[in-house]
Each structure stands twice: as C-alpha cells, then as structure tokens.
Scaffold this motif. Structure first.
Motif, PDB file in Angstrom:
ATOM      1  N   VAL A 174      44.735  39.918  60.078  1.00 13.54           N
ATOM      2  CA  VAL A 174      45.839  40.550  59.339  1.00 13.54           C
ATOM      3  C   VAL A 174      46.390  39.589  58.287  1.00 13.54           C
ATOM      4  CG1 VAL A 174      48.174  41.477  59.548  1.00 13.54           C
ATOM      5  CG2 VAL A 174      46.436  42.068  61.255  1.00 13.54           C
ATOM      6  N   TYR A 175      46.559  38.330  58.663  1.00 15.57           N
ATOM      7  CA  TYR A 175      47.055  37.344  57.694  1.00 15.57           C
ATOM      8  C   TYR A 175      46.096  37.204  56.516  1.00 15.57           C
ATOM      9  CZ  TYR A 175      47.934  32.821  55.559  1.00 15.57           C
ATOM     10  OH  TYR A 175      48.152  31.814  54.645  1.00 15.57           O
ATOM     11  N   GLY A 176      44.815  37.151  56.808  1.00 19.46           N
ATOM     12  CA  GLY A 176      43.835  37.021  55.738  1.00 19.46           C
ATOM     13  C   GLY A 176      43.857  38.199  54.791  1.00 19.46           C
ATOM     14  N   GLU A 177      44.045  39.392  55.340  1.00 23.70           N
ATOM     15  CA  GLU A 177      44.105  40.582  54.495  1.00 23.70           C
ATOM     16  C   GLU A 177      45.339  40.559  53.614  1.00 23.70           C
ATOM     17  OE1 GLU A 177      43.088  44.081  52.729  1.00 23.70           O
ATOM     18  OE2 GLU A 177      41.863  42.865  54.101  1.00 23.70           O
ATOM     19  N   ILE A 178      46.477  40.137  54.190  1.00 23.23           N
ATOM     20  CA  ILE A 178      47.726  40.099  53.416  1.00 23.23           C
ATOM     21  C   ILE A 178      47.685  38.993  52.367  1.00 23.23           C
ATOM     22  CG2 ILE A 178      50.211  39.660  53.565  1.00 23.23           C
ATOM     23  CD1 ILE A 178      50.151  40.928  56.348  1.00 23.23           C
ATOM     24  N   ALA A 179      47.195  37.812  52.744  1.00 23.71           N
ATOM     25  CA  ALA A 179      47.235  36.650  51.855  1.00 23.71           C
ATOM     26  C   ALA A 179      46.152  36.682  50.785  1.00 23.71           C
ATOM     27  CB  ALA A 179      47.122  35.365  52.675  1.00 23.71           C
ATOM     28  N   TYR A 180      44.937  37.116  51.164  1.00 22.12           N
ATOM     29  CA  TYR A 180      43.810  37.000  50.239  1.00 22.12           C
ATOM     30  C   TYR A 180      43.165  38.337  49.893  1.00 22.12           C
ATOM     31  CZ  TYR A 180      44.369  32.374  52.281  1.00 22.12           C
ATOM     32  OH  TYR A 180      44.895  31.204  52.749  1.00 22.12           O
ATOM     33  N   GLY A 181      43.358  39.337  50.743  1.00 29.10           N
ATOM     34  CA  GLY A 181      42.757  40.639  50.496  1.00 29.10           C
ATOM     35  C   GLY A 181      41.271  40.677  50.805  1.00 29.10           C
ATOM     36  N   GLN A 182      40.755  41.867  50.978  1.00 32.28           N
ATOM     37  CA  GLN A 182      39.327  42.101  51.214  1.00 32.28           C
ATOM     38  C   GLN A 182      38.788  41.341  52.425  1.00 32.28           C
ATOM     39  OE1 GLN A 182      37.403  41.160  47.483  1.00 32.28           O
ATOM     40  NE2 GLN A 182      37.906  43.155  46.612  1.00 32.28           N
ATOM     41  N   VAL A 183      39.626  41.231  53.459  1.00 32.21           N
ATOM     42  CA  VAL A 183      39.185  40.630  54.715  1.00 32.21           C
ATOM     43  C   VAL A 183      38.887  41.721  55.735  1.00 32.21           C
ATOM     44  CG1 VAL A 183      39.877  39.187  56.673  1.00 32.21           C
ATOM     45  CG2 VAL A 183      40.369  38.441  54.341  1.00 32.21           C
ATOM     46  N   LEU A 184      39.797  42.682  55.849  1.00 33.87           N
ATOM     47  CA  LEU A 184      39.587  43.797  56.773  1.00 33.87           C
ATOM     48  C   LEU A 184      38.747  44.876  56.102  1.00 33.87           C
ATOM     49  CD1 LEU A 184      43.110  44.084  58.438  1.00 33.87           C
ATOM     50  CD2 LEU A 184      40.991  43.242  59.469  1.00 33.87           C
ATOM     51  N   GLN A 185      37.543  44.505  55.745  1.00 31.52           N
ATOM     52  CA  GLN A 185      36.618  45.469  55.166  1.00 31.52           C
ATOM     53  C   GLN A 185      35.225  45.228  55.735  1.00 31.52           C
ATOM     54  OE1 GLN A 185      36.635  44.935  50.926  1.00 31.52           O
ATOM     55  NE2 GLN A 185      35.297  43.144  51.004  1.00 31.52           N
ATOM     56  N   ALA A 186      34.375  46.233  55.606  1.00 29.30           N
ATOM     57  CA  ALA A 186      33.072  46.212  56.281  1.00 29.30           C
ATOM     58  C   ALA A 186      32.223  45.016  55.867  1.00 29.30           C
ATOM     59  CB  ALA A 186      32.327  47.519  55.998  1.00 29.30           C
ATOM     60  N   SER A 187      32.177  44.712  54.581  1.00 27.23           N
ATOM     61  CA  SER A 187      31.289  43.640  54.118  1.00 27.23           C
ATOM     62  C   SER A 187      31.714  42.275  54.654  1.00 27.23           C
ATOM     63  CB  SER A 187      31.248  43.617  52.587  1.00 27.23           C
ATOM     64  OG  SER A 187      32.552  43.400  52.059  1.00 27.23           O
ATOM     65  N   THR A 188      33.035  41.991  54.638  1.00 26.79           N
ATOM     66  CA  THR A 188      33.518  40.702  55.123  1.00 26.79           C
ATOM     67  C   THR A 188      33.291  40.553  56.621  1.00 26.79           C
ATOM     68  OG1 THR A 188      35.222  40.659  53.401  1.00 26.79           O
ATOM     69  CG2 THR A 188      35.517  39.180  55.273  1.00 26.79           C
ATOM     70  N   LEU A 189      33.608  41.588  57.374  1.00 30.71           N
ATOM     71  CA  LEU A 189      33.422  41.528  58.819  1.00 30.71           C
ATOM     72  C   LEU A 189      31.940  41.451  59.182  1.00 30.71           C
ATOM     73  CD1 LEU A 189      36.132  44.101  59.968  1.00 30.71           C
ATOM     74  CD2 LEU A 189      36.298  41.603  59.878  1.00 30.71           C
ATOM     75  N   SER A 190      31.114  42.167  58.425  1.00 30.05           N
ATOM     76  CA  SER A 190      29.669  42.097  58.667  1.00 30.05           C
ATOM     77  C   SER A 190      29.148  40.685  58.447  1.00 30.05           C
ATOM     78  CB  SER A 190      28.933  43.078  57.751  1.00 30.05           C
ATOM     79  OG  SER A 190      29.295  44.418  58.026  1.00 30.05           O
ATOM     80  N   ASN A 191      29.566  40.082  57.337  1.00 32.90           N
ATOM     81  CA  ASN A 191      29.123  38.714  57.045  1.00 32.90           C
ATOM     82  C   ASN A 191      29.627  37.724  58.094  1.00 32.90           C
ATOM     83  OD1 ASN A 191      27.667  39.295  54.696  1.00 32.90           O
ATOM     84  ND2 ASN A 191      29.506  39.226  53.423  1.00 32.90           N
ATOM     85  N   LEU A 192      30.859  37.948  58.584  1.00 39.18           N
ATOM     86  CA  LEU A 192      31.400  37.071  59.623  1.00 39.18           C
ATOM     87  C   LEU A 192      30.515  37.107  60.863  1.00 39.18           C
ATOM     88  CD1 LEU A 192      33.728  35.290  60.761  1.00 39.18           C
ATOM     89  CD2 LEU A 192      34.813  37.425  61.517  1.00 39.18           C
ATOM     90  N   LEU A 193      30.098  38.293  61.255  1.00 40.81           N
ATOM     91  CA  LEU A 193      29.264  38.433  62.445  1.00 40.81           C
ATOM     92  C   LEU A 193      27.849  37.897  62.208  1.00 40.81           C
ATOM     93  CD1 LEU A 193      30.380  42.007  63.558  1.00 40.81           C
ATOM     94  CD2 LEU A 193      31.005  39.837  64.632  1.00 40.81           C
ATOM     95  N   ILE A 194      27.270  38.224  61.062  1.00 42.96           N
ATOM     96  CA  ILE A 194      25.899  37.785  60.771  1.00 42.96           C
ATOM     97  C   ILE A 194      25.822  36.263  60.649  1.00 42.96           C
ATOM     98  CG2 ILE A 194      24.084  37.828  59.015  1.00 42.96           C
ATOM     99  CD1 ILE A 194      24.888  40.745  58.457  1.00 42.96           C
ATOM    100  N   ASN A 195      26.794  35.681  59.937  1.00 43.39           N
ATOM    101  CA  ASN A 195      26.754  34.231  59.705  1.00 43.39           C
ATOM    102  C   ASN A 195      27.050  33.412  60.958  1.00 43.39           C
ATOM    103  OD1 ASN A 195      26.215  34.785  57.030  1.00 43.39           O
ATOM    104  ND2 ASN A 195      28.329  34.516  56.354  1.00 43.39           N
ATOM    105  N   ASN A 196      27.701  34.033  61.940  1.00 42.44           N
ATOM    106  CA  ASN A 196      28.046  33.298  63.162  1.00 42.44           C
ATOM    107  C   ASN A 196      27.240  33.767  64.369  1.00 42.44           C
ATOM    108  OD1 ASN A 196      30.581  31.471  62.582  1.00 42.44           O
ATOM    109  ND2 ASN A 196      30.950  33.392  61.489  1.00 42.44           N
ATOM    110  N   ALA A 197      26.179  34.541  64.136  1.00 43.51           N
ATOM    111  CA  ALA A 197      25.377  35.043  65.248  1.00 43.51           C
ATOM    112  C   ALA A 197      24.778  33.893  66.062  1.00 43.51           C
ATOM    113  CB  ALA A 197      24.272  35.959  64.730  1.00 43.51           C
ATOM    114  N   HIS A 198      24.258  32.877  65.372  1.00 50.53           N
ATOM    115  CA  HIS A 198      23.664  31.745  66.096  1.00 50.53           C
ATOM    116  C   HIS A 198      24.710  30.976  66.890  1.00 50.53           C
ATOM    117  CE1 HIS A 198      25.305  29.879  62.472  1.00 50.53           C
ATOM    118  NE2 HIS A 198      25.253  28.723  63.104  1.00 50.53           N
ATOM    119  N   PHE A 199      25.917  30.889  66.340  1.00 57.78           N
ATOM    120  CA  PHE A 199      26.999  30.169  67.002  1.00 57.78           C
ATOM    121  C   PHE A 199      27.458  30.913  68.256  1.00 57.78           C
ATOM    122  CE2 PHE A 199      31.565  28.523  66.670  1.00 57.78           C
ATOM    123  CZ  PHE A 199      31.249  27.370  67.360  1.00 57.78           C
ATOM    124  N   VAL A 200      27.481  32.248  68.184  1.00 58.16           N
ATOM    125  CA  VAL A 200      27.840  33.063  69.349  1.00 58.16           C
ATOM    126  C   VAL A 200      26.824  32.842  70.469  1.00 58.16           C
ATOM    127  CG1 VAL A 200      27.991  35.436  70.210  1.00 58.16           C
ATOM    128  CG2 VAL A 200      29.124  34.819  68.070  1.00 58.16           C
TER     129      VAL A 200
END
Length: 348
Positions: A48-74
């Motif tokens: 929520v903070y990221g969406e308010i401060a920077y925008g375009q955080v709570l959207q499909a592309s950002t969340l998808s990239n977050l999951l894809i880029n951290n898949a190995h870390f998970v």
C-alpha cells in the motif's frame, strides 16, 4: 500428536508478556502464528505504501515481476525452513547455487542436453546436502561448522571451474525455463505474467507445506526442533530425518540454481554470495523460530517477498542508497527476533 513439541522454559516470562499471551488466548488467537501474521501485515503495508508513494505497485505487471524475480529465493527459503524448523542451520546454500550454476552453464556449453544439465545441477545440490547431513548426523559435527565447511568447498569448486562469467548459448532451450509468458493481456504493459521458474516455486511451496503439516516426516521435523531427545524417546526416526532435511535443503538449492540461471542466462563463481544469510532472514521474518519447533512454509514465502519488495521500493525511490537494503533488513530482522520472544514457551 501435534505438529510441535514444546520447548522447556529457558527463562522466566515477564509479567507483561504473560498478560499479553493470556489476552491473546482468551480471544482465540494462536500466539504461534503471530510472527507469520505480522509478516503478512508488513507485506500488505509495504504494498500500500509503495502504491501511494510511487504508484504502479499494486498492478499485475509489478506483482508478476516480484514473484518471477524472487522465485529462486522462495525455493531457497523453503529448503532452509526444513533445516531451521528442526533446530539446524545451513550456510552452504548460496555457494551451492554458485557451483551448480557454473557447472550447469559449462555443461550446456559443452553440448549436454538441457535435461541432463539440469539433472546434474540438482544432483550437485543433493550431493552437498547429503555431505552436510552425514557430517551432522553420523559424525556429530555442529551444523554451523559442517555447513560452513561445505560453503567453502562449494565456493572453491565454483572458482576452480571458472573465475569469469559463463553465458548460456542464445539458442539454448535452457533459457526457455526463464522466459515469462503472458497469462492475461492487460492495458498497456500491465500484463499478468508467469514463468516456468515461478511454477516450480509454487509446486515446491505446496509440496513442502503438505509434507510438513500432513505427514509423519513433517511432524518429526517439528518434534526434533522442539526437543530432539523427546523425539527420540517417542520412537521417531530422528537420525534419518536429520539427514533428510539437509538433503532437501541442498536439493532445493540446486533447483533454485536452475531457476535463477535460466532467468539470467549467466553464471559466475560469486553468484549467491550472502544469499544464505538473506534466506535465513526471510525464514525468521516469516515466523520460524531459530531454535526450531515453530514455523510455517507460507511464512518463509512471505518473508522472502518482504525482502524482495523492499528492494523494489528502494529502487523505485532512487534517493535511497543500495546499502540501505542491508540496514533495513537488519532492522526488520531485529524486530522479528524480538517478536519471536512473544511466542509462548509453555512448560511441558
């Protein structure tokens, strides 16, 4: 039999601590889930903070990239969850990723088929995990020392293989594992994406959760973390389980190496430097006690995503130096270690 064996009380509980626990009990709250719940709340607040401060955080592309880029870390955090739940530690996983990645890319470059190269990478991880487990269980070496030795060995082997970055051939089918695919075509570039690596991470999380919560093996892992001597007196297979958790951790480190290498297309001997500590931090932030016995796989996933999202927000800000990532991680880890003190250590 419950999924945990209670710790003996090591120190007196402060009065305010006892009162808070009793209030939680009266409200029907399981205090063992408080750290994991707190991690989930922090992740939501960060989004929520990221969406308010920077925008375009709570959207499909950002969340998808977050999951894809951290898949190995998970995947790495899930493997460490098994070890930490049993009261152990594994410091070798970052170096195992390095040697597996370098070996895999060199094998592909030498003409090996992709499936064989992937099998070799996972096999390397399994071999190091098995070696750690044998040292811990059959030779009585402390987990810290055993896995530290494996860390140096793996890092040294990676450097012997190559001290320069190795690159997958552009036409290698290995790269297909890291290619994102479009699930939902959103407006502009706001697409919902996935990848083979993300699918592997989801499968690993689901299987690990089922194993830990629904099988005798999982109950034994929790029991060893609660009290190894009590687990042995109950007739549980302690030696076999202690060996198996390190095999699982090493194997999943090999799987993480496959996912990471496929996404980046390169490997080098310094890959994974410090990742073992970051993964341990993710597991602790997710609510798993370092002493073992309490914790959930989903908590480790949340912890990994908290650290991944923190990196995204710092990058979006632009004015925060990258070094702050380590400082903030340390601060969050400190808070969660203190929060873990609020978990009940009931008398037997």
């Amino acid at each position: 039999m419950t999924t945990t064996i209670e710790h003996a009380q090591a120190a007196p509980t402060p009065p305010w601590h006892r009162r808070a626990i009793e209030r939680a009990r009266r409200r029907g709250i399981d205090v063992r889930t408080l750290p994991t719940g707190a991690a989930g709340i922090i992740l939501a607040v960060m989004l929520v903070y990221g969406e308010i401060a920077y925008g375009q955080v709570l959207q499909a592309s950002t969340l998808s990239n977050l999951l894809i880029n951290n898949a190995h870390f998970v995947i790495l955090a899930v493997g460490l969850s098994f070890v930490i739940l049993a009261g152990g530690i594994d410091l070798s996983v970052g170096a195992v990723i390095a040697v597996s990645s370098v070996a895999g890319v060199m094998l592909v470059g030498a003409g090996w088929p992709t499936p064989l190269a992937i099998a070799a990478m996972i096999g390397i991880g399994t071999a190091f995990g098995t070696a750690s487990g044998v040292l811990v269980q059959h030779f009585g070496v402390q987990p810290f020392i055993a896995t530290l030795a494996m860390m140096f060995l793996a890092r040294g082997l990676a450097s012997m293989l190559s001290t320069t970055p190795q690159r997958l051939p552009d036409d290698s089918s290995f790269r297909l594992l890291g290619e994102p695919w479009k699930l939902i075509d959103g407006p502009r570039v706001n697409d919902l994406m996935a990848s083979a690596g993300l699918v592997v991470a989801v499968v690993v999380v689901v299987v690990a959760a089922i194993v830990l919560q629904r099988t005798r093996f999982g109950r034994t892992v929790y029991a060893i973390g609660g009290s190894e001597s009590s687990a042995a007196l109950m007739g549980l297979r302690v030696p076999r389980t202690k060996l198996a958790i390190y095999v699982i951790s090493g194997t999943l480190a090999g799987v993480a190496a496959v996912v990471y290498t496929a996404r980046l297309g390169t490997a080098q001997n310094i890959t994974g430097m410090g990742w073992e500590l970051t993964a341990i931090a993710a597991v602790v932030i997710g609510g798993t006690l370092l002493t073992g016995g309490y914790g959930y796989v989903v908590g480790s996933v949340i912890g990994a995503l908290v650290l991944g999202l923190m990196t995204v927000l710092i990058t979006r800000d632009g004015g925060v130096p990258p070094e702050m990532t380590t400082i903030i991680t340390g601060g969050i880890l400190f808070v969660f270690v203190m929060l873990q003190r609020a978990v009940v250590r009931r008398r037997r």
